[in-house]
Scaffold this motif. Structure first.
Motif, short mmCIF file in Angstrom:
data_model
loop_
_atom_site.label_atom_id
_atom_site.label_comp_id
_atom_site.label_asym_id
_atom_site.label_seq_id
_atom_site.Cartn_x
_atom_site.Cartn_y
_atom_site.Cartn_z
N GLY A 186 50.06 60.71 29.03
CA GLY A 186 49.52 60.69 30.37
C GLY A 186 50.38 61.41 31.39
O GLY A 186 51.08 62.39 31.07
N ALA A 187 50.41 60.89 32.63
CA ALA A 187 51.14 61.53 33.72
C ALA A 187 52.63 61.67 33.44
O ALA A 187 53.22 62.72 33.74
N PRO A 188 53.31 60.66 32.86
CA PRO A 188 54.75 60.84 32.56
C PRO A 188 55.01 62.03 31.64
O PRO A 188 56.06 62.67 31.74
N GLY A 189 54.07 62.32 30.78
CA GLY A 189 54.25 63.44 29.86
C GLY A 189 54.34 64.78 30.56
O GLY A 189 54.94 65.72 30.03
N ASP A 190 53.76 64.87 31.77
CA ASP A 190 53.84 66.12 32.53
C ASP A 190 55.27 66.43 32.94
O ASP A 190 55.59 67.58 33.24
#
Length: 405
Positions: A186-190
């Protein structure tokens, strides 16, 4: 050769895939062109191999005595094959003035067929039996069916179907897995370092993918990195103790099946054309996949007696290429890939020809004509042991797949 300066290093991967004209790929943006990348690779590989051979056999062997066999996907166009030949010339493997047969371009499934043909006795295949080669590699999957002929001259193969394939190799499973990871993180992976996702995909590709059976969950080792601390609920996505649990169901439905289904469709198409087949041999790196082999058995066990991956399936093409170079006449009959035709007109025959074939009047006179395409009969001339011979080849309305030579 087109190369970056010594102070630069460029990592290239999957560049051969760009020779598939039917595959939608992102534009190539590297400073090294695809043909140059291929020729650079072939040059380095050839220099290393040739040096090893000369060290082993001594100065009595010269590179001028080498004969080469390059394997290419069955689905490649003549244009793509010519790129490979020109790359070999640029790599100083052969010279442009050399005889064309010094570098043989052979389809990958044909090379694999010669490898499997050596194992026919092991699988109880005899004269008149047919077997299908499914060469599933990293980028492409190539298929063809051969018929076994045994005579006093030994065992020979003849094509039953025209070699066919598609870009649905194991690299597309890796792409699906990468997309699954992006969705999971999700967003943390960005905010992950740029090498984290590719590293996880490589770990999956080399350590987990070959052994996936569709039943057991798998565990992906995570690299040591503080980036995973940003995930608020790691257990919700299966992270625990430095590993990520990958459910068999999600790997099956999201990662494997979209690609495997395409392979099964290709196999079904070849079996439909061959009508009767005694064996399916799965070869290539992807061909050794436990899950793919199980799915092929599940789908076709009622139609084909033997479905197997031969010994070292990942080496089938390269070993078969050596057999082709040593015995290029093992395949004695082929299905024509295309034929030349003549456009002709004949008088339209009322009550016999479809009305849709009527075309026009000539000089105001109501002359009824029909049009048809394709060469109905040609005469081929050849020389065998000093004797001239003639043979007639018949084509059915331009359908080259029904004609063999």
């Amino acid at each position: 050769m087109d190369s970056p300066s010594k102070s630069e290093y460029i990592q290239l991967h999957q560049y051969k895939t760009y020779l598939d004209e039917g595959l939608a790929m992102k534009p190539w943006t590297n400073p090294v062109s695809v043909p140059a990348a291929i020729s650079d690779y072939l040059y380095a590989l050839h220099e290393y191999a040739a040096d090893k051979i000369l060290q082993e056999f001594g100065p009595s062997y010269s590179r001028k005595r080498f004969r080469y066999c390059l394997t290419v996907p069955a689905m490649w166009s003549d244009k793509a094959k010519d790129v490979m030949r020109q790359a070999a010339i640029r790599a100083n493997i052969i010279k442009e003035t050399d005889h064309p047969d010094r570098l043989m371009l052979v389809s990958e499934p044909e090379a694999a067929a010669l490898y499997c043909e050596r194992a026919c006795k092991q699988y109880d295949l005899v004269h008149g039996d047919r077997f299908l080669i499914c060469d599933a590699g990293g980028g492409t999957v190539d298929l063809i069916v051969y018929d076994i002929t045994t005579s006093s001259e030994g065992q020979r193969l003849s094509e039953v179907t025209k070699g066919h394939g598609a870009s649905c190799g194991s690299m597309f499973i890796d792409l699906n897995f990468g997309n699954l990871l992006i969705k999971k993180f999700g967003a943390p992976g960005d905010r992950f370092p740029s090498n984290i996702i590719p590293t996880l995909v490589d770990t999956f590709a080399y350590q987990l993918k070959p052994h996936f059976d569709g039943i057991e969950d798998m565990y992906l080792a995570l690299p040591r990195s503080s980036c995973f601390d940003d995930i608020k609920d790691p257990e919700a996505i299966g992270i625990d103790g430095g590993y990520m649990c990958l459910k068999a169901s999600e790997l099956k439905n999201i990662v494997f099946e979209p690609v495997v289904t395409r392979v099964l469709t290709l196999i079904q198409g070849q079996l439909d054309k061959a009508k009767d087949c005694s064996a399916i041999f799965m070869v290539g790196g992807f061909g050794s996949s436990t899950y793919l082999l199980n799915r092929v058995k599940q789908e076709f066990h009622g139609m084909v007696k033997t479905i197997s991956a031969p010994y070292k399936p990942e080496a089938a093409v390269v070993c078969g290429a050596v057999y082709v170079g040593l015995s290029p006449k093992t395949v004695t009959a082929r299905v024509t890939r295309r034929c030349y035709g003549i456009k002709v007109m004949q008088r339209f025959e009322e009550g016999i020809d479809p009305i849709t074939l009527k075309r026009f009047e000539i000089n105001g006179v109501n002359i009824e004509v029909k049009l048809f395409f394709g060469l109905s009969e040609i005469k081929a001339v050849g020389i065998v042991q000093g004797q001239k011979y003639f043979t007639r080849l018949r084509f059915d309305s331009g359908d080259s797949s029904k004609s063999r030579f």
